[in-house]
Design a protein around this motif. Structure first.
Motif, PDB file in Angstrom:
ATOM      1  N   ILE A 119       0.840  -1.202   0.000  1.00 18.96           N
ATOM      2  CA  ILE A 119       0.000   0.000   0.000  1.00 18.96           C
ATOM      3  C   ILE A 119       0.874   1.251   0.000  1.00 18.96           C
ATOM      4  O   ILE A 119       0.589   2.234  -0.694  1.00 18.96           O
ATOM      5  CB  ILE A 119      -0.951  -0.006   1.215  1.00 18.96           C
ATOM      6  CG1 ILE A 119      -1.720  -1.340   1.293  1.00 18.96           C
ATOM      7  CG2 ILE A 119      -1.913   1.165   1.148  1.00 18.96           C
ATOM      8  CD1 ILE A 119      -2.541  -1.644   0.079  1.00 18.96           C
ATOM      9  N   SER A 120       1.939   1.195   0.788  1.00 17.06           N
ATOM     10  CA  SER A 120       2.865   2.348   0.838  1.00 17.06           C
ATOM     11  C   SER A 120       3.484   2.598  -0.539  1.00 17.06           C
ATOM     12  O   SER A 120       3.652   3.747  -0.969  1.00 17.06           O
ATOM     13  CB  SER A 120       3.952   2.089   1.876  1.00 17.06           C
ATOM     14  OG  SER A 120       4.857   3.150   1.929  1.00 17.06           O
ATOM     15  N   LEU A 121       3.815   1.512  -1.247  1.00 16.05           N
ATOM     16  CA  LEU A 121       4.373   1.629  -2.591  1.00 16.05           C
ATOM     17  C   LEU A 121       3.378   2.289  -3.539  1.00 16.05           C
ATOM     18  O   LEU A 121       3.733   3.177  -4.333  1.00 16.05           O
ATOM     19  CB  LEU A 121       4.762   0.238  -3.102  1.00 16.05           C
ATOM     20  CG  LEU A 121       5.254   0.152  -4.552  1.00 16.05           C
ATOM     21  CD1 LEU A 121       6.517   0.992  -4.739  1.00 16.05           C
ATOM     22  CD2 LEU A 121       5.500  -1.310  -4.944  1.00 16.05           C
ATOM     23  N   LEU A 122       2.116   1.885  -3.467  1.00 12.33           N
ATOM     24  CA  LEU A 122       1.100   2.468  -4.336  1.00 12.33           C
ATOM     25  C   LEU A 122       0.882   3.953  -4.032  1.00 12.33           C
ATOM     26  O   LEU A 122       0.727   4.772  -4.946  1.00 12.33           O
ATOM     27  CB  LEU A 122      -0.219   1.706  -4.184  1.00 12.33           C
ATOM     28  CG  LEU A 122      -0.209   0.239  -4.660  1.00 12.33           C
ATOM     29  CD1 LEU A 122      -1.545  -0.430  -4.376  1.00 12.33           C
ATOM     30  CD2 LEU A 122       0.115   0.156  -6.145  1.00 12.33           C
ATOM     31  N   LEU A 123       0.877   4.321  -2.748  1.00 17.66           N
ATOM     32  CA  LEU A 123       0.695   5.730  -2.397  1.00 17.66           C
ATOM     33  C   LEU A 123       1.854   6.593  -2.905  1.00 17.66           C
ATOM     34  O   LEU A 123       1.668   7.756  -3.275  1.00 17.66           O
ATOM     35  CB  LEU A 123       0.558   5.877  -0.870  1.00 17.66           C
ATOM     36  CG  LEU A 123      -0.742   5.341  -0.253  1.00 17.66           C
ATOM     37  CD1 LEU A 123      -0.718   5.504   1.257  1.00 17.66           C
ATOM     38  CD2 LEU A 123      -1.951   6.062  -0.830  1.00 17.66           C
ATOM     39  N   SER A 124       3.060   5.988  -2.912  1.00 18.48           N
ATOM     40  CA  SER A 124       4.212   6.758  -3.406  1.00 18.48           C
ATOM     41  C   SER A 124       4.082   7.058  -4.898  1.00 18.48           C
ATOM     42  O   SER A 124       4.617   8.056  -5.392  1.00 18.48           O
ATOM     43  CB  SER A 124       5.507   5.985  -3.132  1.00 18.48           C
ATOM     44  OG  SER A 124       5.560   4.799  -3.919  1.00 18.48           O
ATOM     45  N   LEU A 125       3.363   6.199  -5.614  1.00 18.33           N
ATOM     46  CA  LEU A 125       3.175   6.428  -7.052  1.00 18.33           C
ATOM     47  C   LEU A 125       2.270   7.618  -7.336  1.00 18.33           C
ATOM     48  O   LEU A 125       2.252   8.148  -8.457  1.00 18.33           O
ATOM     49  CB  LEU A 125       2.581   5.173  -7.704  1.00 18.33           C
ATOM     50  CG  LEU A 125       3.511   3.943  -7.771  1.00 18.33           C
ATOM     51  CD1 LEU A 125       2.733   2.727  -8.261  1.00 18.33           C
ATOM     52  CD2 LEU A 125       4.694   4.216  -8.682  1.00 18.33           C
TER      53      LEU A 125
END
Length: 904
Positions: A119-125
């Motif tokens: 989820i953190s990876l997706l938010l960084s996008l």
């Protein structure tokens, strides 16, 4: 895994091999174009095949997540990876296979949301410059939310600035803004912590800014999403409501509700949904926070005052009352908001009472217009909503109730058509609907008017007595005066019941809720009002008819139960002392004609028939995209609900939780009162031990007479209790041998046993009192026997004394003979015999006289006691002559004549 779930082994294995081949090219490929081509082909396959979705979830997640981490520079490849993820999380509808089979999209959502790092990876996008990267990312997060809401909510809370990143998307381009808005709408559902962060980030300003840009209620689905997000934030949150009021105020909300008067063709479906969302916001503000919050009432009152200052009442009246061309759902919700706006708020109540609606020359008071809606609408849901206004207007408002009740009187134009109704006072319109129904057969109008009247008189004894004094023009020979309004309402109830009896095969006829609503009026009227009970029972026909309603199987469980409550009110609030109309007479009629067990079963049937989700939950269900279309058309909902094998939807609304609680309280009082009636005497005699004690100065005759009177009274009371006990026992025996549905469960048998036990204890108490009287009688008889034995002993002593005296006389005769013999012989000196005789007689008389005097004194005392005991025994019913027979026959006292003869 795909083979096991989906079968079709050949096709599935082929697709699995394709997925594996594409993933290998993406993971191990060195040529960028080949990797991008493999990603495109993989995305197409996953979007079309459920088997490919499952295979991708099993093998491809780590590979594509690695692409998102390591290949950020290759924007096209990242786009393809995100789009493939979205396809893997989007369900594919198919007509083949059972509906209960595993959904690959759901499994994949669970896999992706399991790790917070993902989820953190997706938010960084979302910080990437490429529009499509941000767009697909937010679409992917939204897809995750639809399948794994709780897990994603928890994950975003753990990520630093996770909510802030999403809030920034509201300022992005329109397409992304709309997706971010939808995402935040999902995120804020039942997530208090996320709601606090979103509010802290200034979401209110952004929401109303978007609504203003979209054109308020004329906007599209984006306005609907904004209002849904707003409602998520203020639902069950007094703090957020207060913050909205202090930061933005209610002006933007009022702007959404503004409509042009006479805009008959301007209500599109989307505009209707937008207005429903705004009205839902108003309703949430007027309800306040959750009931558990300590400051709920203060916050609700503050919201009521703030909204009233913005003249929201005018907008609500325009939507709900004046705009009869508006959709039904809007009118109903506006009416409910009017009710909540004035509920327990004196200022708003006065405003509504003074408000006028309509345009010249057709201006009328707002309450009259709402009453007209109640009486004339053909839509049951609108009747319920308008009725709710009067419920809120009258609740805790005795002055308003008295004002409305004071207008209830016959009008000179009572017989005219409805064209003159606008010129009639409120109460005259109401009375016309109540009394004219039995003439033209319009029982629907009588039912609806009865519902309004029940609100006007509820918990207000002054209004009850005021309406009770209303006399109609119809003469009543049996009463010797004109017909009271209460009697006419009972007549209307009987007409409705006879009409419903003819249609008893139809489960949901028009009249199916008419009887319960009229019965509710009668119950509300009789509770705490003995005058109303006395008026109802003036005609013996009324009691027989209500008993028929409670006992007949022709009527519904709701009607039978409400009739039972009405009968109980006639017992509980009965202050009459007239024979045949008092509480004992009504209770006896219930026992004889209904049976106590069956009667108490009616309460349980009523409770089951009224069991339904609270109307509060029904009216505050969330307005989302999925429910918007159905909520915008109440007519469809009403038709669907009416076709169910369930109670009429009007009853579900009108018989709300508040009235059910009211019935439960009255029912408990009725049970206790009836049990008390069948376990005590009519005269309620207090059995005190002092009653059995002889009073100071009370003669024995009066004491015995009082004891006999007391015993007779106790015997009468015992006979009454025995008769009631016999009826109860007979009823229980009949119930025990019955196999009917009414008695199969026997929920009240325990209560009946308690009543019988109470009667048995009362009977045993009376028996103990009689035993005490018998014991006292035995003690008195024993004392009389002792006195009788003492008298016999004294008689025996007297006889012994008489024998001694006779012996002395005989000795005297012998001595006298010897003296005479000696005198004849002459040889012995002649003593003075007469002197000796006189001396001996004198000494003997002295001795015997002293003893005789003592004996006579004792005999006199004993004779007095014997006379008193004989009198008491006679009063107790004993034959004194029989007891004394044979005493003293052989013990006669010598007469003094013997001594006189001897002296001579």
């Amino acid at each position: 895994m795909g083979k096991f779930v989906f079968g079709n082994e050949g096709l599935e294995s082929k697709e699995d091999s394709y997925v594996e081949r594409y993933l290998d090219r993406i993971s191990n490929g060195t040529i960028p174009d080949d990797r991008r081509s493999a990603m495109t082909e993989l995305q197409s396959l996953v979007a079309e095949s459920r088997s490919a979705q499952m295979s991708f979830g099993a093998m491809g997640f780590p590979i594509l997540l690695n692409v998102l981490k390591e290949d950020r520079e290759d924007v096209e490849l990242v786009r393809g990876a995100l789009e493939t993820f979205v396809s893997a999380l989007t369900p594919i509808e198919t007509s083949q296979g059972p509906k209960t089979e595993v959904q690959p999209a759901s499994v994949n959502s669970d896999l992706l949301s399991r790790e917070t790092e993902n989820i953190s990876l997706l938010l960084s996008l979302l910080s990437e410059e490429d529009f499509y990267v941000r767009y697909y990312t937010i679409q992917l997060l939204t897809a995750l939310l639809t399948n794994s809401l709780k897990r994603l909510q928890e994950a975003i809370l753990l990520i630093p600035r996770g909510i802030t990143v999403l809030m920034d998307m509201l300022m992005d381009r329109e397409v992304i803004r709309n997706e971010a808005l939808l995402l935040l709408t999902y995120l804020t559902r039942d997530a208090e912590e996320i709601q606090k962060i979103v509010v802290f980030e200034g979401v209110f300003e952004k929401i109303f800014s978007i609504i203003r840009e979209e054109g308020y209620s004329d906007g599209g689905v984006v306005v609907q999403d904004c209002l849904e997000l707003l409602n998520n934030l203020i639902r069950h949150s007094s703090s957020n409501q207060m913050l909205l009021k202090e930061t933005m105020g209610f002006d933007p909300l009022i702007s959404i509700l503004k409509i042009r008067r006479g805009s008959a063709f301007n209500f599109t479906q989307q505009k209707t949904v937008n207005l429903l969302g705004a009205l839902n916001t108003v309703e949430l503000l007027l309800v306040g926070g959750p009931s558990s919050e300590s400051g709920k009432d203060a916050n609700k009152n503050a919201n009521q005052a703030a909204l009233a200052q913005k003249n929201i009442l005018d907008h609500l009246l325009l939507l709900g009352v004046e705009s009869q061309w508006a959709p039904v759902a809007l009118r109903c919700m506006a009416l409910r908001c009017i009710g909540n706006l004035v509920l327990r708020n004196p200022q708003n109540l006065d405003s509504l009472a003074k408000k006028q609606v309509g345009e010249e020359p057709h201006v009328q008071p707002a309450l009259n217009a709402i009453l007209s809606i109640i009486l004339r609408t053909s839509i049951a849901q609108e009747f319920v909503a308008a009725d709710y206004v009067f419920k809120c207007f009258c609740e805790k408002n005795p002055n308003g109730q008295a004002l409305l009740a004071s207008t209830i009187a016959p009008h000179p134009n009572q017989g005219d058509t409805h064209g003159t109704a606008s010129n009639m006072p409120f109460g005259s319109i109401l009375l016309q609907a109540l009394v004219s129904s039995d003439v033209n057969g319009d029982m629907e109008a009588c039912c609806r008017a009865s519902s309004v009247l029940s609100h006007i008189i509820k918990d207000n004894l002054q209004s009850k007595d005021r309406v009770l004094q209303i006399q109609l023009d119809t003469p009543t020979p049996s009463l010797g005066r004109t017909e009271p309004l209460l009697h006419r309402i009972v007549t209307c109830l009987s007409i409705a019941a006879s009409a419903d009896g003819e249609n008893d095969q139809s489960s949901h006829s028009e009249e199916s809720y008419i009887q319960p609503v009229i019965l509710r009026l009668l119950i509300v009227w009789l509770v705490d009002c003995s005058n109303a009970v006395n008026c109802l029972l003036e005609s013996a026909v009324h009691l027989s008819y209500i008993i028929e309603l409670a006992s007949s199987k022709r009527y519904t469980a709701c009607v039978r139960g409400l009739a039972a409550v009405l009968l109980g009110a006639c017992v509980l609030y009965n202050a009459s002392r007239e024979k045949g109309r008092d509480a004992f007479a009504v209770a006896d009629a219930i026992s004889q004609k209904v049976g106590l067990t069956t009667y108490f079963l009616r309460f349980d049937e009523l409770r089951k028939s009224l069991a339904h989700p609270s109307s509060e939950q029904q009216h505050r269900k969330e307005l989302s995209r999925s429910s918007a279309n159905s909520m915008s058309d109440f007519q469809e909902i009403e038709e669907e609900e009416t076709n169910k094998e369930d109670q009429h939807p009007v009853l579900s609304e009108i018989f709300d939780l508040q009235f059910i609680n009211f019935l439960s309280k009255v029912e408990a009082d009725i049970r206790e009162n009836i049990m008390d009636i069948f376990s005590r005497t009519k005269t309620a005699t207090a059995v005190l031990p002092a009653e059995l004690e002889q009073k100071n100065g009370e003669v024995d005759g009066e004491y015995i007479k009082r004891l006999k009177s007391f015993v007779e009274k106790q015997c009468n009371e015992m006979q009454d209790l025995l008769a009631r006990n016999a009826m109860l026992a007979e009823d229980l025996v009949k119930t025990g041998g019955s196999n009917t549905a009414d008695t199969s469960q026997k929920p009240s048998s325990g209560r009946e046993r308690v009543q019988i036990e109470a009667l048995r204890q009362e009977l045993e108490g009376a028996k103990r009192q009689i035993e005490a009287l018998k014991t006292e009688k035995s003690q008195i008889e024993a004392e009389a026997n002792n006195q009788r034995n003492l008298a016999v002993k004294l008689e025996s002593d007297l006889k012994s004394l008489s024998d001694a005296y006779n012996s002395l006389e005989q000795a005297n005769y012998r001595l006298d003979a010897e003296v005479k013999t000696l005198q004849q012989g002459g040889s012995v000196p002649y003593p003075d015999v007469e002197a000796i005789k006189a001396q001996a007689k004198e000494e003997a008389e002295k001795d015997s006289e002293a003893e005789l005097n003592d004996l006579l004194v004792c005999l006199g005392q004993e004779q007095t006691k014997v006379e008193k005991l004989s009198a008491r025994l006679a009063e107790l019913g004993e034959d004194v002559d029989t007891l004394l027979q044979g005493i003293g026959d052989d013990t006669a006292i010598p007469d003094d004549d013997d001594e006189d003869e001897e002296d001579e």
